[in-house]
Design an enzyme around this catalytic site. Structure first.
Site, PDB file in Angstrom:
ATOM      1  N   VAL A 164      38.444  39.507  44.791  1.00 23.93           N
ATOM      2  CA  VAL A 164      37.670  40.010  45.935  1.00 23.93           C
ATOM      3  C   VAL A 164      36.173  39.945  45.613  1.00 23.93           C
ATOM      4  O   VAL A 164      35.356  39.597  46.471  1.00 23.93           O
ATOM      5  CB  VAL A 164      38.115  41.441  46.318  1.00 23.93           C
ATOM      6  CG1 VAL A 164      37.185  42.034  47.368  1.00 23.93           C
ATOM      7  CG2 VAL A 164      39.549  41.425  46.838  1.00 23.93           C
ATOM      8  N   GLY A 165      35.826  40.215  44.364  1.00 21.54           N
ATOM      9  CA  GLY A 165      34.420  40.124  43.954  1.00 21.54           C
ATOM     10  C   GLY A 165      33.846  38.736  44.243  1.00 21.54           C
ATOM     11  O   GLY A 165      32.710  38.585  44.695  1.00 21.54           O
ATOM     12  N   GLU A 212      31.635  45.446  39.333  1.00 19.88           N
ATOM     13  CA  GLU A 212      32.509  45.948  38.258  1.00 19.88           C
ATOM     14  C   GLU A 212      33.902  45.436  38.581  1.00 19.88           C
ATOM     15  O   GLU A 212      34.559  45.985  39.468  1.00 19.88           O
ATOM     16  CB  GLU A 212      32.527  47.484  38.247  1.00 19.88           C
ATOM     17  CG  GLU A 212      31.173  48.142  38.125  1.00 19.88           C
ATOM     18  CD  GLU A 212      30.670  48.154  36.703  1.00 19.88           C
ATOM     19  OE1 GLU A 212      31.437  47.815  35.792  1.00 19.88           O
ATOM     20  OE2 GLU A 212      29.483  48.468  36.518  1.00 19.88           O
ATOM     21  N   GLY A 263      36.228  46.497  41.970  1.00 24.55           N
ATOM     22  CA  GLY A 263      37.565  46.062  42.397  1.00 24.55           C
ATOM     23  C   GLY A 263      37.955  44.816  41.638  1.00 24.55           C
ATOM     24  O   GLY A 263      37.459  44.565  40.533  1.00 24.55           O
ATOM     25  N   SER A 264      38.808  44.029  42.247  1.00 26.09           N
ATOM     26  CA  SER A 264      39.348  42.874  41.517  1.00 26.09           C
ATOM     27  C   SER A 264      38.341  41.721  41.469  1.00 26.09           C
ATOM     28  O   SER A 264      37.455  41.609  42.327  1.00 26.09           O
ATOM     29  CB  SER A 264      40.637  42.406  42.194  1.00 26.09           C
ATOM     30  OG  SER A 264      40.337  41.989  43.509  1.00 26.09           O
ATOM     31  N   THR A 265      38.527  40.851  40.510  1.00 27.22           N
ATOM     32  CA  THR A 265      37.652  39.685  40.363  1.00 27.22           C
ATOM     33  C   THR A 265      37.783  38.769  41.582  1.00 27.22           C
ATOM     34  O   THR A 265      36.785  38.214  42.068  1.00 27.22           O
ATOM     35  CB  THR A 265      38.003  38.931  39.061  1.00 27.22           C
ATOM     36  OG1 THR A 265      37.760  39.835  37.966  1.00 27.22           O
ATOM     37  CG2 THR A 265      37.158  37.687  38.871  1.00 27.22           C
ATOM     38  N   GLU A 302      45.624  40.814  34.278  1.00 30.05           N
ATOM     39  CA  GLU A 302      45.589  42.261  34.111  1.00 30.05           C
ATOM     40  C   GLU A 302      46.841  42.856  34.765  1.00 30.05           C
ATOM     41  O   GLU A 302      47.094  42.629  35.952  1.00 30.05           O
ATOM     42  CB  GLU A 302      44.326  42.760  34.821  1.00 30.05           C
ATOM     43  CG  GLU A 302      44.041  44.218  34.692  1.00 30.05           C
ATOM     44  CD  GLU A 302      42.823  44.581  35.531  1.00 30.05           C
ATOM     45  OE1 GLU A 302      42.562  43.931  36.563  1.00 30.05           O
ATOM     46  OE2 GLU A 302      42.139  45.540  35.152  1.00 30.05           O
ATOM     47  N   LYS A 324      32.111  51.967  51.821  1.00 28.46           N
ATOM     48  CA  LYS A 324      33.445  51.657  52.355  1.00 28.46           C
ATOM     49  C   LYS A 324      34.441  52.299  51.406  1.00 28.46           C
ATOM     50  O   LYS A 324      34.615  51.856  50.264  1.00 28.46           O
ATOM     51  CB  LYS A 324      33.632  50.134  52.404  1.00 28.46           C
ATOM     52  CG  LYS A 324      34.540  49.652  53.511  1.00 28.46           C
ATOM     53  CD  LYS A 324      35.980  49.996  53.278  1.00 28.46           C
ATOM     54  CE  LYS A 324      36.809  48.867  52.762  1.00 28.46           C
ATOM     55  NZ  LYS A 324      38.052  49.357  52.135  1.00 28.46           N
ATOM     56  N   CYS A 350      40.667  50.076  35.010  1.00 34.76           N
ATOM     57  CA  CYS A 350      40.148  48.738  34.692  1.00 34.76           C
ATOM     58  C   CYS A 350      39.911  48.546  33.200  1.00 34.76           C
ATOM     59  O   CYS A 350      39.845  47.408  32.735  1.00 34.76           O
ATOM     60  CB  CYS A 350      38.866  48.491  35.463  1.00 34.76           C
ATOM     61  SG  CYS A 350      37.661  49.778  35.172  1.00 34.76           S
TER      62      CYS A 350
HETATM   63  N1  LIG Z   1      35.323  47.300  36.546  1.00 35.86           N
HETATM   64  C1  LIG Z   1      35.609  48.465  37.079  1.00 35.86           C
HETATM   65  O1  LIG Z   1      34.882  49.432  36.906  1.00 35.86           O
HETATM   66  C2  LIG Z   1      36.835  48.621  37.930  1.00 35.86           C
HETATM   67  C3  LIG Z   1      37.181  49.888  38.373  1.00 35.86           C
HETATM   68  C4  LIG Z   1      38.323  50.024  39.160  1.00 35.86           C
HETATM   69  C5  LIG Z   1      39.092  48.930  39.482  1.00 35.86           C
HETATM   70  N2  LIG Z   1      38.720  47.721  39.038  1.00 35.86           N
HETATM   71  C6  LIG Z   1      39.534  46.551  39.335  1.00 35.86           C
HETATM   72  O2  LIG Z   1      40.056  46.617  40.653  1.00 35.86           O
HETATM   73  C7  LIG Z   1      41.352  46.074  40.699  1.00 35.86           C
HETATM   74  C8  LIG Z   1      42.336  47.042  41.303  1.00 35.86           C
HETATM   75  O3  LIG Z   1      41.927  47.507  42.504  1.00 35.86           O
HETATM   76  P1  LIG Z   1      42.374  46.809  43.884  1.00 35.86           P
HETATM   77  O4  LIG Z   1      43.626  46.041  43.697  1.00 35.86           O
HETATM   78  O5  LIG Z   1      42.333  47.807  44.965  1.00 35.86           O
HETATM   79  O6  LIG Z   1      41.207  45.772  44.031  1.00 35.86           O
HETATM   80  P2  LIG Z   1      40.725  45.025  45.325  1.00 35.86           P
HETATM   81  O7  LIG Z   1      39.663  44.117  44.865  1.00 35.86           O
HETATM   82  O8  LIG Z   1      41.848  44.456  46.087  1.00 35.86           O
HETATM   83  O9  LIG Z   1      40.109  46.184  46.241  1.00 35.86           O
HETATM   84  C9  LIG Z   1      39.032  46.993  45.854  1.00 35.86           C
HETATM   85  C10 LIG Z   1      38.352  47.538  47.101  1.00 35.86           C
HETATM   86  O10 LIG Z   1      37.812  46.480  47.835  1.00 35.86           O
HETATM   87  C11 LIG Z   1      38.269  46.511  49.163  1.00 35.86           C
HETATM   88  N3  LIG Z   1      38.376  45.141  49.631  1.00 35.86           N
HETATM   89  C12 LIG Z   1      39.392  44.266  49.445  1.00 35.86           C
HETATM   90  N4  LIG Z   1      39.092  43.089  50.058  1.00 35.86           N
HETATM   91  C13 LIG Z   1      37.875  43.241  50.617  1.00 35.86           C
HETATM   92  C14 LIG Z   1      37.017  42.403  51.378  1.00 35.86           C
HETATM   93  N5  LIG Z   1      37.344  41.130  51.693  1.00 35.86           N
HETATM   94  N6  LIG Z   1      35.833  42.910  51.799  1.00 35.86           N
HETATM   95  C15 LIG Z   1      35.483  44.166  51.492  1.00 35.86           C
HETATM   96  N7  LIG Z   1      36.246  45.022  50.780  1.00 35.86           N
HETATM   97  C16 LIG Z   1      37.424  44.545  50.345  1.00 35.86           C
HETATM   98  C17 LIG Z   1      39.598  47.243  49.121  1.00 35.86           C
HETATM   99  O11 LIG Z   1      39.889  47.842  50.363  1.00 35.86           O
HETATM  100  C18 LIG Z   1      39.309  48.267  48.068  1.00 35.86           C
HETATM  101  O12 LIG Z   1      38.658  49.354  48.650  1.00 35.86           O
HETATM  102  C19 LIG Z   1      41.693  45.738  39.270  1.00 35.86           C
HETATM  103  O13 LIG Z   1      41.467  44.382  39.033  1.00 35.86           O
HETATM  104  C20 LIG Z   1      40.720  46.567  38.463  1.00 35.86           C
HETATM  105  O14 LIG Z   1      40.433  46.109  37.184  1.00 35.86           O
HETATM  106  C21 LIG Z   1      37.621  47.530  38.283  1.00 35.86           C
HETATM  107  O1  LIG Z   2      38.894  51.911  36.502  1.00 39.73           O
HETATM  108  C1  LIG Z   2      37.739  51.902  36.236  1.00 39.73           C
HETATM  109  C2  LIG Z   2      36.855  53.033  35.875  1.00 39.73           C
HETATM  110  C3  LIG Z   2      37.397  53.839  34.785  1.00 39.73           C
HETATM  111  C4  LIG Z   2      36.384  54.760  34.168  1.00 39.73           C
HETATM  112  O2  LIG Z   2      35.266  54.920  34.648  1.00 39.73           O
HETATM  113  O3  LIG Z   2      36.730  55.327  33.145  1.00 39.73           O
END
Ligand SMILES: NC(=O)c1ccc[n+]([C@@H]2O[C@H](COP(=O)([O-])OP(=O)(O)OC[C@H]3O[C@@H](n4cnc5c(N)ncnc54)[C@H](O)[C@@H]3O)[C@@H](O)[C@H]2O)c1
Ligand SMILES: O=CCCC(=O)O
Length: 504
Positions: free
Chosen positions: A256-257, A274, A252-254, A406, A197, A308
């Site tokens: 949504v995770g 992640e 993505g975010s904690t 964050e 996705k 992140c």
């Molecule tokens: N740990 C890592 O490697 C890493 C990397 C990048 C971003 N992040 C984290 O992601 C966050 C920023 O990104 P964001 O605001 O887009 O995060 P987000 O969690 O809102 O979205 C991430 C992805 O998930 C999808 N999504 C959202 N809700 C969903 C659901 N119910 N079902 C399926 N998919 C869904 C979104 O469309 C997007 O593609 C920050 O908290 C950042 O730290 C972490």
């Molecule tokens: O935002 C998360 C990933 C960043 C990276 O892989 O360096």
């Protein structure tokens, strides 16, 4: 509605300064079972350039049914792809890597177009992203089982590694190429098939990478890339509950995770997550301050702070606090915020209005509680609604939002500390633990602090942790599982034990 597989770059993208060497890389369709397809409903959503708010493309609004079709394609492909010799999987990934490098300029343009980061930074991301395919092409033939001495002398034990099966991969917009290749590379190396996705904010890079998969000869159904905006939750629900999907990997975010983990429990899927971070960046009194400033610039302001592992809380020993902040200020004043396509731009916009609002809220909260703004601190409306000035805040204190949330934006927030114990205590005072950094020339302190930080990754005298060879991932509510490195492939395999009874 977009016609599957066609490009519309000529008209809509002209104002966004997009010129592709190969315009057929701009796709406005999903890639399922080796075909370019629209949503069955015919619906599509707009993709905008965050620097200009112009619509640059339309992508299919996939729904639950469309997603099921992609999963079925991946399931059919899995039956044969899992038997592909490891060397062959390696060659496919290597070819895909070569094509990414050959098309690096166009991929970088697409990243800048939909994510906003400056072109040079986008080019760096393409290389980083492609390197995951190269790395995992090399790992594919090195998936080893073990022989284990059995307790019973009449038995022999070996383990073999199988691909886990069809994988549902969900990626964010901040690294539209790398967050996808870091998942797809190991999955394909292990013999899995995938439904990805792509992020709704930045799907075009993923779709261009899908086109390169096609050209690389990846068999139909092995890689499926789908898009959705309004139906995101429905698509996520199918990916996390469909019985055919055996593994979900999410970045993505904690928040949504947490939802996805809950949903995945219905069919007990293998998971790797992640999630968000709140990285501490500690500068001890014995640090090389030039090295620390360079590290901070890369760590804090990369992708305008939307990474992140960006430093969120900068802790500086009180004896060097003023001096270090002055050194940082001198560098930040040389930066130029603007449209990532314009030469001289060092930092781009934030992804959308919600991101700007969160950054503004964090700055206002800190100021209301006693922090001082030394630089920036405001929106840059003359550039557009998604621009926020690179910001330096001093006199940060516990209780401010930045301590526990964050920011995911270009705010360098400086705290002072007096002792090593205090710095570690502040650094660990959060429920997430992804990246953490510190700068010191004392070897004993380097080991002590590296071991004491509650994070999955530590940078010692270095501000960037990204490397395909390094295991990337967090602890606490930053998630679990590792991407990249030799460990990355484990996330996509299952271990089978075979015990054989033998006659003595
Ligand atoms: N740990 C890592 O490697 C890493 C990397 C990048 C971003 N992040 C984290 O992601 C966050 C920023 O990104 P964001 O605001 O887009 O995060 P987000 O969690 O809102 O979205 C991430 C992805 O998930 C999808 N999504 C959202 N809700 C969903 C659901 N119910 N079902 C399926 N998919 C869904 C979104 O469309 C997007 O593609 C920050 O908290 C950042 O730290 C972490
Ligand atoms: O935002 C998360 C990933 C960043 C990276 O892989 O360096």
């Amino acid at each position: 509605m977009a016609v599957p597989g066609t490009t519309t770059s000529k008209v809509r993208c002209r104002p966004c300064m997009l010129q592709l060497d190969d315009p057929s890389l701009l796709k406005e369709a999903c890639y399922v079972n080796g075909q370019w397809v629209a949503a069955k409903s015919g619906k599509a959503f707009s993709v905008e350039n965050p620097a200009t708010q112009e619509e640059v493309a339309q992508c299919p609004e996939f729904d639950a049914q469309d997603t099921e079709a992609a999963i079925e394609a991946a399931a059919v492909a899995f039956a044969s792809y899992r038997k592909t010799p490891a060397r062959q999987r390696a060659r496919l990934l290597r070819r895909w890597y070569d094509l990414m490098i050959e098309n690096a300029d166009d991929l970088a343009r697409l990243i800048t177009l939909e994510n906003g980061k400056p072109l040079a930074e986008a080019k760096g991301e393409v290389t980083y992203a492609a390197n995951f395919f190269e790395w995992f092409s090399e790992e594919a033939p090195r998936i080893y089982g073990e022989t284990i001495e059995a307790s019973n002398p009449s038995c022999r034990i070996v383990t073999i590694k199988h691909p886990v099966g069809v994988c549902g991969l969900i990626a964010p917009w901040n690294f539209p190429a790398a967050m996808i290749t870091r998942k797809v590379g190991p999955a394909l190396a292990a013999g899995c098939t995938v439904v990805v996705k792509a992020p709704a904010e930045a799907p075009l890079t993923a779709l261009a990478i899908a086109e390169l998969a096609h050209r690389a000869g990846i068999p139909a159904g092995v890689v499926n890339i789908i898009t959705a905006l309004d139906n995101t939750a429905d698509v996520g629900k199918v990916l996390t509950t469909h019985p055919v999907v055996k593994k979900v990997s999410f970045t993505g975010s904690t928040g949504v995770g947490r939802i996805l983990m809950n949903q995945s429990s219905s069919t007990i899927k293998k998971l790797s997550f992640e999630l968000g971070g709140n990285a501490p960046f500690i500068v001890f009194e014995d640090a090389d301050l030039d090295v620390a400033v360079r590290g901070l610039m890369a760590c804090k302001f990369r992708n305008s702070g939307q990474t992140c592992v960006c430093a969120n809380r900068i802790l500086v020993h009180r004896s060097i606090y003023d001096k270090f902040i002055k050194m940082v200020l001198d560098v930040v004043q040389t930066f130029t915020v603007g449209n990532g396509f314009v030469e001289g731009t060092t930092h781009g916009p934030l992804i959308h209005g919600r991101a700007v609002a969160k950054v503004e809220e964090h700055v206002q909260d800190a100021v209301a509680k006693g922090a001082r703004v030394l630089h920036g601190g405001e929106r840059l409306p003359h550039l557009g609604p998604n621009f926020f000035g690179l910001t330096i805040l001093r006199d940060m204190k516990p209780g401010m939002k930045i301590c526990t949330e964050e920011t995911f934006g270009p705010v360098a927030a400086f705290f002072a500390f007096d002792t090593e114990e205090e710095a570690v205590e502040i650094a660990n005072d959060t429920d997430v633990g992804l990246g953490g950094y510190f700068f010191s020339k004392d070897v004993s302190r380097c080991w002590r602090v590296a071991e004491a930080l509650d994070v999955g990754m530590v940078g010692v005298n270095v501000g960037v942790l990204s490397d395909p060879a390094a295991p990337f991932g967090g602890v606490k509510q930053s998630g679990f599982g590792r991407e990249g490195s030799k460990y990355g492939i484990d996330e996509f395999t299952v271990t089978k034990m075979v015990m054989t009874g033998i006659e003595q």
